[in-house]
Write a protein that holds these residues in place. Structure first.
Motif, PDB file in Angstrom:
ATOM      1  N   ALA A 319       0.837  -1.196   0.000  1.00  0.00           N
ATOM      2  CA  ALA A 319       0.000   0.000   0.000  1.00  0.00           C
ATOM      3  C   ALA A 319       0.876   1.252   0.000  1.00  0.00           C
ATOM      4  N   HIS A 320       1.991   1.210   0.743  1.00  0.00           N
ATOM      5  CA  HIS A 320       2.851   2.390   0.832  1.00  0.00           C
ATOM      6  C   HIS A 320       3.632   2.617  -0.451  1.00  0.00           C
ATOM      7  N   PHE A 321       4.277   1.561  -0.961  1.00  0.00           N
ATOM      8  CA  PHE A 321       5.203   1.734  -2.096  1.00  0.00           C
ATOM      9  C   PHE A 321       4.579   1.393  -3.447  1.00  0.00           C
ATOM     10  N   GLY A 322       3.419   0.739  -3.420  1.00  0.00           N
ATOM     11  CA  GLY A 322       2.838   0.308  -4.692  1.00  0.00           C
ATOM     12  C   GLY A 322       3.645  -0.815  -5.334  1.00  0.00           C
ATOM     13  N   VAL A 323       4.399  -1.548  -4.536  1.00  0.00           N
ATOM     14  CA  VAL A 323       5.221  -2.671  -5.031  1.00  0.00           C
ATOM     15  C   VAL A 323       4.965  -3.880  -4.140  1.00  0.00           C
ATOM     16  N   ASP A 324       4.729  -5.033  -4.743  1.00  0.00           N
ATOM     17  CA  ASP A 324       4.493  -6.241  -3.954  1.00  0.00           C
ATOM     18  C   ASP A 324       5.774  -6.786  -3.356  1.00  0.00           C
ATOM     19  N   ILE A 325       5.628  -7.534  -2.257  1.00  0.00           N
ATOM     20  CA  ILE A 325       6.726  -8.342  -1.725  1.00  0.00           C
ATOM     21  C   ILE A 325       6.432  -9.790  -2.111  1.00  0.00           C
ATOM     22  N   ILE A 326       7.380 -10.384  -2.816  1.00  0.00           N
ATOM     23  CA  ILE A 326       7.238 -11.777  -3.245  1.00  0.00           C
ATOM     24  C   ILE A 326       7.824 -12.668  -2.159  1.00  0.00           C
ATOM     25  N   ASP A 327       6.966 -13.353  -1.381  1.00  0.00           N
ATOM     26  CA  ASP A 327       7.453 -14.266  -0.337  1.00  0.00           C
ATOM     27  C   ASP A 327       7.720 -15.626  -0.955  1.00  0.00           C
ATOM     28  N   GLY A 328       8.859 -16.225  -0.609  1.00  0.00           N
ATOM     29  CA  GLY A 328       9.180 -17.578  -1.060  1.00  0.00           C
ATOM     30  C   GLY A 328       9.982 -18.297  -0.001  1.00  0.00           C
ATOM     31  N   ILE A 329       9.846 -19.628   0.035  1.00  0.00           N
ATOM     32  CA  ILE A 329      10.634 -20.400   1.000  1.00  0.00           C
ATOM     33  C   ILE A 329      11.812 -21.070   0.313  1.00  0.00           C
ATOM     34  N   GLY A 330      12.965 -20.915   0.952  1.00  0.00           N
ATOM     35  CA  GLY A 330      14.187 -21.569   0.487  1.00  0.00           C
ATOM     36  C   GLY A 330      14.934 -22.101   1.677  1.00  0.00           C
ATOM     37  N   SER A 331      16.085 -22.705   1.451  1.00  0.00           N
ATOM     38  CA  SER A 331      16.910 -23.194   2.549  1.00  0.00           C
ATOM     39  C   SER A 331      18.364 -23.265   2.101  1.00  0.00           C
ATOM     40  N   THR A 332      19.248 -23.313   3.085  1.00  0.00           N
ATOM     41  CA  THR A 332      20.674 -23.488   2.794  1.00  0.00           C
ATOM     42  C   THR A 332      20.876 -24.797   2.026  1.00  0.00           C
ATOM     43  N   GLU A 333      20.119 -25.821   2.408  1.00  0.00           N
ATOM     44  CA  GLU A 333      20.268 -27.141   1.779  1.00  0.00           C
ATOM     45  C   GLU A 333      19.864 -27.120   0.304  1.00  0.00           C
ATOM     46  N   MET A 334      18.829 -26.350  -0.042  1.00  0.00           N
ATOM     47  CA  MET A 334      18.385 -26.278  -1.450  1.00  0.00           C
ATOM     48  C   MET A 334      19.022 -25.078  -2.166  1.00  0.00           C
ATOM     49  N   LEU A 335      19.847 -24.362  -1.459  1.00  0.00           N
ATOM     50  CA  LEU A 335      20.575 -23.175  -1.899  1.00  0.00           C
ATOM     51  C   LEU A 335      19.723 -21.929  -2.059  1.00  0.00           C
ATOM     52  N   HIS A 336      18.514 -22.072  -2.650  1.00  0.00           N
ATOM     53  CA  HIS A 336      17.671 -20.876  -2.721  1.00  0.00           C
ATOM     54  C   HIS A 336      16.189 -21.253  -2.699  1.00  0.00           C
ATOM     55  N   ILE A 337      15.353 -20.380  -3.216  1.00  0.00           N
ATOM     56  CA  ILE A 337      13.906 -20.519  -3.063  1.00  0.00           C
ATOM     57  C   ILE A 337      13.327 -21.531  -4.053  1.00  0.00           C
TER      58      ILE A 337
END
Ligand code: 3UK
Length: 536
Positions: A319-337
């Motif tokens: 609402a403030h910036f007009g830009v979404d935050i893309i949430d994703g789950i990752g881990s050190t074991e899988m290296l990223h999201i």
């Protein structure tokens, strides 16, 4: 899906080749200056040659203990180019932690920021390691003189060597680098990743989901030594010829705002288009009086990981910036999201859907995938992931490797449900690990430190949920008869003997801890007390 990398594959050489056509474009903008792609190319190859001149050979390991700067990137890629394996470690740990890592990884050399040299010197003093050379970045080498090792200054060391003329002919599946990951008990696990893993995360997530492009300027509050930061600010942007903002200091709201608004000497008005952070950081910025106005930043996309992003934080930011935050789950074991929301189709309060290239299963207590309900939803179970970026193993730990890396599948340690739209929703961890500000904290490690305080008889640590919906640690402490201590004293003790980010955010003094007949602490009772306290 993107093509598989060739069998012989060196990720550093791959990045240099991809960017060879635009040597003038800025690659890295840090606190002191700017490095073009052409200069990066030359410094990486000089670094590879300098490592070889130190006597380092393929597969030998080097500690990388540096604050974020272009030197970090040059050091990491220089190692990969030479086939030497950087062990990139958290800059916030204690000398004891580093002493363990030096021995466990049997590193032969260390690349360190001048500001961290005194801590490294303390670790080296403990002995039992094989370090023969230390290279110091950004500052004087006389801050501390670790005995028995050769000291070099990073810049002079690079200048003294010509660029290596060929990269090590590594296999894509060859160990490229390590990251350490904490568990609830025991020492941190040395997670061994390959050259190809960096390629897969950059293609599947960096390009595939975030859609990073050459004109992006990216900035990550998460540091390069985290798997999240390494993808965000190194492998992803450099895979597409984008530019990166690097910052040595702690990502306080003020420091982040200065970068987002281009208000630093080296940025001189250039504003990041992509920002990555953890939910606690977003909450801290939203609550800060100096939160910039929308028209003072140039964002097109924000990313969140490390812990679940509470819906309210995502919505207030959008609402403030007009830009979404893309949430994703990752881990050190899988290296990223590997499971994420998508730009333009965000469902706050969920981790979105599997990243193409990865497969997910929610398994029941029998270990089998749970059958979906008639509406397609799946009840809570254990999340498993299959995909091309899983680590090879935990170094020298067959037992924990077997528990986590089960053939093609990786056990995440997370509980998840799936909704009728196929979106995955975080439902807690199935070990005792807590995520505070997106970083693992073991309650047992904190408890062990609490009871080293002379006034503390016993202690139990649990995770509590704050007003923003984020996890914070709380310690229940029983003092010794006749002893006294304040909460501040006990927190200071923790910051001194533990990596400071692990200190308990709240302390409650209690006359005794709830225990079973056999003397085991009943953590669930503490959580009940907490629930009652919040209700009241
Ligand atoms: C938790 C999340 C809910 C979850 C990481 C992005 O966090 C990263 O790696 P770590 O090894 O921790 C992994 C664990 O953290 N977690 C992370 N992201 C989320 N829980 N929603 C999320 N969005 O328990 C997971 O198993 O420190 C994150 C990229 C690379 C990473 N290494």
């Amino acid at each position: 899906l993107p093509p598989a990398p060739p069998e012989r594959f060196n990720f550093a050489a791959h990045l240099l080749t991809r960017n060879a056509a635009h040597p003038e474009r800025p690659a890295l903008i840090d606190d002191v200056g700017e490095l073009s792609y052409g200069a990066l190319h030359e410094r990486v190859r000089r670094c590879a040659q300098a490592l070889r001149a130190l006597g380092l050979r393929r597969e030998e390991r080097v500690l990388l203990l540096m604050h974020d700067s272009s030197d970090w990137v040059v050091a990491f890629l220089g190692c990969l180019y030479a086939g030497v394996v950087p062990v990139a470690v958290n800059t916030l740990l204690t000398a004891d932690d580093y002493a363990y890592q030096l021995r466990h990884a049997r590193v032969q050399a260390a690349l360190v920021s001048a500001a961290l040299l005194p801590t490294l010197a303390q670790a080296l003093q403990q002995g039992g390691h094989e370090v023969h050379s230390v290279v110091v970045s950004r500052g004087s080498t006389d801050a501390a003189q670790p005995g028995g090792v050769a000291l070099h200054a990073f810049d002079a060391w690079l200048d003294a060597h010509p660029p290596a003329n060929a990269a090590a002919d590594t296999h894509g599946d060859e160990p490229a680098f390590w990251l350490y990951s904490s568990g609830s008990t025991g020492r941190p696990k040395g997670t061994v990743h390959t050259h190809a893993n960096l390629y897969w995360t950059a293609e599947l997530y960096g390009r595939g989901v975030l859609g990073l492009q050459a004109h992006d300027l990216v900035f990550s509050a998460a540091k390069l030594f985290f798997a999240y930061g390494l993808g965000n600010a190194l492998s992803f942007p450099l895979s597409v010829g984008a530019s990166v903002v690097l910052m040595a200091e702690r990502p306080t709201p003020t420091a982040v705002f200065a970068r987002l608004t281009g208000n630093t000497p080296t940025l001189a008005g250039r504003r990041p288009t992509v920002f990555y952070g953890a939910p606690t950081g977003y909450a801290g910025m939203l609550a800060h009086p100096e939160l910039p106005e929308r028209h003072h930043v140039g964002l097109r996309l924000c990313s969140s990981a490390g812990e679940a992003l509470p819906r309210d934080i995502g919505e207030r930011w959008a609402a403030h910036f007009g830009v979404d935050i893309i949430d994703g789950i990752g881990s050190t074991e899988m290296l990223h999201i590997y499971c994420s929301n998508r730009p333009g189709a965000v469902a706050y309060g969920t981790s979105g859907t599997p990243v193409p290239g990865y497969e997910l299963e929610i398994r029941g207590e029998d270990g089998l995938p749970m059958a979906p309900n008639p509406d397609g939803s799946i009840d809570v179970g254990d999340l498993y992931v299959r995909g091309p970026s899983a680590a090879l193993m935990y170094w020298n730990d067959r037992e924990r490797s077997r528990q986590t890396f089960q053939g093609a599948w990786t056990r995440t340690g997370d509980k998840y449900t799936r909704d009728a739209h196929g979106r995955y929703i975080y439902a807690g961890r199935n070990d005792d690990m807590l995520k505070v500000s997106g970083i693992y904290v073991s309650p047992f490690e904190v408890e062990a430190t609490l009871v080293r305080h002379p006034a503390v008889l016993e202690a139990a640590v649990i995770g509590i949920t704050d007003a923003d919906g984020l996890t914070k640690t709380k310690a229940y402490v029983v003092l010794r008869p006749g002893a006294s201590a304040t909460a501040e004293e006990i927190q200071a003790h923790c910051k001194q003997h533990l990596a400071p980010f692990k200190y308990p955010r709240a302390i409650a003094f209690v006359p005794e801890l709830p225990k079973t007949a056999t003397g085991k602490i009943q953590r669930f009772r503490l959580r009940e007390w907490e629930a009652q306290r919040t209700a009241a």
